[in-house]
Write a protein that holds these residues in place. Sequence first.
Motif, PDB file in Angstrom:
ATOM      1  N   SER A   1       0.827  -1.205   0.000  1.00 46.54           N
ATOM      2  CA  SER A   1       0.000   0.000   0.000  1.00 46.54           C
ATOM      3  C   SER A   1       0.864   1.260   0.000  1.00 46.54           C
ATOM      4  N   LEU A   2       2.136   1.111   0.376  1.00 45.58           N
ATOM      5  CA  LEU A   2       3.041   2.259   0.344  1.00 45.58           C
ATOM      6  C   LEU A   2       3.712   2.394  -1.017  1.00 45.58           C
ATOM      7  N   GLY A   3       3.338   1.535  -1.947  1.00 40.86           N
ATOM      8  CA  GLY A   3       3.899   1.615  -3.296  1.00 40.86           C
ATOM      9  C   GLY A   3       5.126   0.746  -3.488  1.00 40.86           C
TER      10      GLY A   3
ATOM     11  N   ASN B   1      -7.344   0.840  -3.765  1.00 44.15           N
ATOM     12  CA  ASN B   1      -5.913   0.784  -4.119  1.00 44.15           C
ATOM     13  C   ASN B   1      -5.521  -0.623  -4.599  1.00 44.15           C
TER      14      ASN B   1
ATOM     15  N   ASP C   1       0.210   0.638 -14.003  1.00 45.53           N
ATOM     16  CA  ASP C   1       1.103   0.189 -12.932  1.00 45.53           C
ATOM     17  C   ASP C   1       0.569   0.694 -11.604  1.00 45.53           C
TER      18      ASP C   1
ATOM     19  N   ASN D   1       1.487   0.298  -8.654  1.00 43.72           N
ATOM     20  CA  ASN D   1       2.454   0.758  -7.651  1.00 43.72           C
ATOM     21  C   ASN D   1       2.601   2.271  -7.647  1.00 43.72           C
ATOM     22  N   LEU D   2       2.519   2.860  -8.841  1.00 47.35           N
ATOM     23  CA  LEU D   2       2.653   4.312  -8.937  1.00 47.35           C
ATOM     24  C   LEU D   2       1.460   4.995  -8.275  1.00 47.35           C
TER      25      LEU D   2
ATOM     26  N   ARG E   1      -0.390   3.673  -5.869  1.00 44.57           N
ATOM     27  CA  ARG E   1      -0.371   3.426  -4.428  1.00 44.57           C
ATOM     28  C   ARG E   1       0.522   4.415  -3.686  1.00 44.57           C
ATOM     29  N   GLU E   2       1.537   4.934  -4.394  1.00 34.47           N
ATOM     30  CA  GLU E   2       2.376   5.951  -3.762  1.00 34.47           C
ATOM     31  C   GLU E   2       1.556   7.167  -3.363  1.00 34.47           C
TER      32      GLU E   2
ATOM     33  N   MET F   1      -2.688   4.252   3.125  1.00 37.24           N
ATOM     34  CA  MET F   1      -3.702   3.389   3.716  1.00 37.24           C
ATOM     35  C   MET F   1      -3.349   3.076   5.168  1.00 37.24           C
TER      36      MET F   1
ATOM     37  N   ALA G   1       9.675   3.479   2.913  1.00 34.42           N
ATOM     38  CA  ALA G   1       9.088   3.667   1.575  1.00 34.42           C
ATOM     39  C   ALA G   1       9.571   4.962   0.905  1.00 34.42           C
TER      40      ALA G   1
ATOM     41  N   LYS H   1      13.111   4.024  -0.293  1.00 37.30           N
ATOM     42  CA  LYS H   1      13.210   2.970  -1.305  1.00 37.30           C
ATOM     43  C   LYS H   1      12.350   3.254  -2.531  1.00 37.30           C
ATOM     44  N   VAL H   2      11.168   3.801  -2.304  1.00 36.03           N
ATOM     45  CA  VAL H   2      10.246   3.981  -3.433  1.00 36.03           C
ATOM     46  C   VAL H   2      10.426   5.354  -4.067  1.00 36.03           C
TER      47      VAL H   2
ATOM     48  N   ALA I   1       2.012   6.363   6.514  1.00 35.30           N
ATOM     49  CA  ALA I   1       1.287   6.558   5.249  1.00 35.30           C
ATOM     50  C   ALA I   1       1.482   7.990   4.741  1.00 35.30           C
TER      51      ALA I   1
ATOM     52  N   MET J   1       4.600   9.350   2.518  1.00 36.81           N
ATOM     53  CA  MET J   1       4.671   9.265   1.059  1.00 36.81           C
ATOM     54  C   MET J   1       3.973  10.465   0.411  1.00 36.81           C
TER      55      MET J   1
END
Lengths: 219, 240
Positions: free
Chosen positions: A123-125, B48, B71, B73-74, B76-77, B81, B101, B104-105, B150, B153
Motif C-alpha cells: 500500500s506504500l507503493g 488501491n 502500474d 504501484n505508482l 499506491r504511492e 492506507m 518507503a 526505497k520507493v 502513510a 509518502m
Amino acid sequence: MNIFSLAYDYRNFFLSGLQYTLLLAVLGVFFGFVLGIAVALLRMSKLRVLRFIATAWVEFLRGTPMLVQLFLIHYGLASFGVEFSAVQSGAITLSINSSAYLAEIFRAGIQGVDRGQVEAARSLGMRQAMTMRHIVLPQALKSVLPAIGNEFITIIKESSIVSFIGVADLMFQSRAVTTITYDGFTPLIVVAVMYFVLTFTMSKLLGRLERRLNTDDRR
Amino acid sequence: MIAVKNLEKHYGKLEILKGIDLEIQKGEVVVVIGPSGSGKSTFLRCLNLLEQPTGGEITFEGESITSRKHDINLTREKMGMVFQQFNLFPHMTVLQNITLAPIKVKKQSQQEAEKFALNLLRTVGLEDKKDAYPNQLSGGQKQRIAIARALAMQPHVMLFDEPTSALDPEMVGEVLEVMKKLAEDGMTMVIVTHEMGFAREVGDRILFMDGGFIVEQGTPAEVFGNPKHARTQDFLSKVL
C-alpha cells in the motif's frame, strides 16, 4: 593408546582434515542458504512450471540418500564427461542437498509472515521484490532461525560422507590414522570430539544471534 | 479525484460488491458506515487494488487504475492506507518504519526522509518514540505511527480501514484526533468506521452500505438526522 597423545602425535592429520571439513561446511551452508532462498521463492511462484521444478528439486533431494547424490555427481556425471574434483563434488552435493531442506524451512517462514505486513508494504507503493527483501524475508528468517541452525549443524556432520570419494576431511584422516596406528577406536573419538566442538560452537553462536534479534521485538 | 463505476467484487459465487458508483472530490472526507459483511472494507481495499475488482472501473486523478496496462504501484504511492491491525513492521524502529518507503520507493535521501518523518512524528505527538520498536508502543501509538508512515509518502488521498476497531476504548480518541486534524488540513479521506460520533463530526459525506450496495448517501445531517431508507434507519437505531 592415550587419546591425548594420539591426538597430539597426529595433529597434522586431524588439523588438515579439519580444514577440509570446515571448508565444505562453509561452502555447503553458504550456497545451500542462497540456493534455498531461490528454491523457496520458486516454489511460491505464480508460474506453474517454476513451481513444479522447485518442488521436484526438493522432493528428489530429500527423498534420495545423500551418498547416492554424491556418487551421482562425482562418478555418475563423469561418465557424461562432466568431471569435478572430489572437493567440488562434495561442496556441490552438500549445497544442493541442504538447499532442499532450507527451502522448505524458508517457505514455512515466508508463509508464516502476517499478510498484513505485505499489504502495508504494497500500500506504500513498494513492489513485490522490494517487499520480499525488506519486509518479508527479515521476519521470516528470524522466525525460522532455530530450524536453520539445525540444518547448519546437519551440514557440518553430514559433510563426513565426502570421505567416501577421497576428500581428506576429518573422517578420512581418522581412518588414515587408524591405518598407521592399528587403533580402530581412539582416532574416531578424536574426530567425534572435533565434530562436536564444531557443532556445539555453531549452536551457541546461533543461540546468541537469536537472543540478540529477539531484543529488537519481543511480541 | 476518484471515480468508481459499477464496481463489482465476488469470490467464486459469493458476491461482496454488486455494483458501486461513486465520485470523490478533492478535499472531501467520505465516511463509509454499515453492518459487518456489508462490503465496506472490501470496497475500500478495491480503491488501491489490494483487492482486485472483478468488474467495473476505478479512475484516480483521471487515470484508469483498473486497466491492465496501469502500474498500480505508482498509484499506491499517492494513496495512503491505514489498517485496522496497524501492520507496522516489527523488525524496524518507528523512524525506519516511516522512512523505508520514501527512501526505497521515492528515492529520497535518508536525511530528507528523516527530517520529514520527524515533522510527521511531531504532528502525531510521538516525536520521543522515534527509536522505539512497535512492540514497545500502545495500540493508539501504533496507529498514530501507521498514519505517519502513510503520510510520509505525501499521498493525495488517505484510506482508513476501521482504524480504531482494534483499539482499547481509551485510545480511540487520540487516533481520531489525529484524523480530525488531517481532515481540517484538507486531506482527501475515505474512512470505514464504526465511530458514528466521529463520522458525524468529521465527514463531509456519509455512505451507508449494506449487502454490497451503497444504500444511501448524503451529508451527516441527512443520513444521521433523517435517514430515508428503512435499512439505514434500522442500522442507525441499533448503533446510535
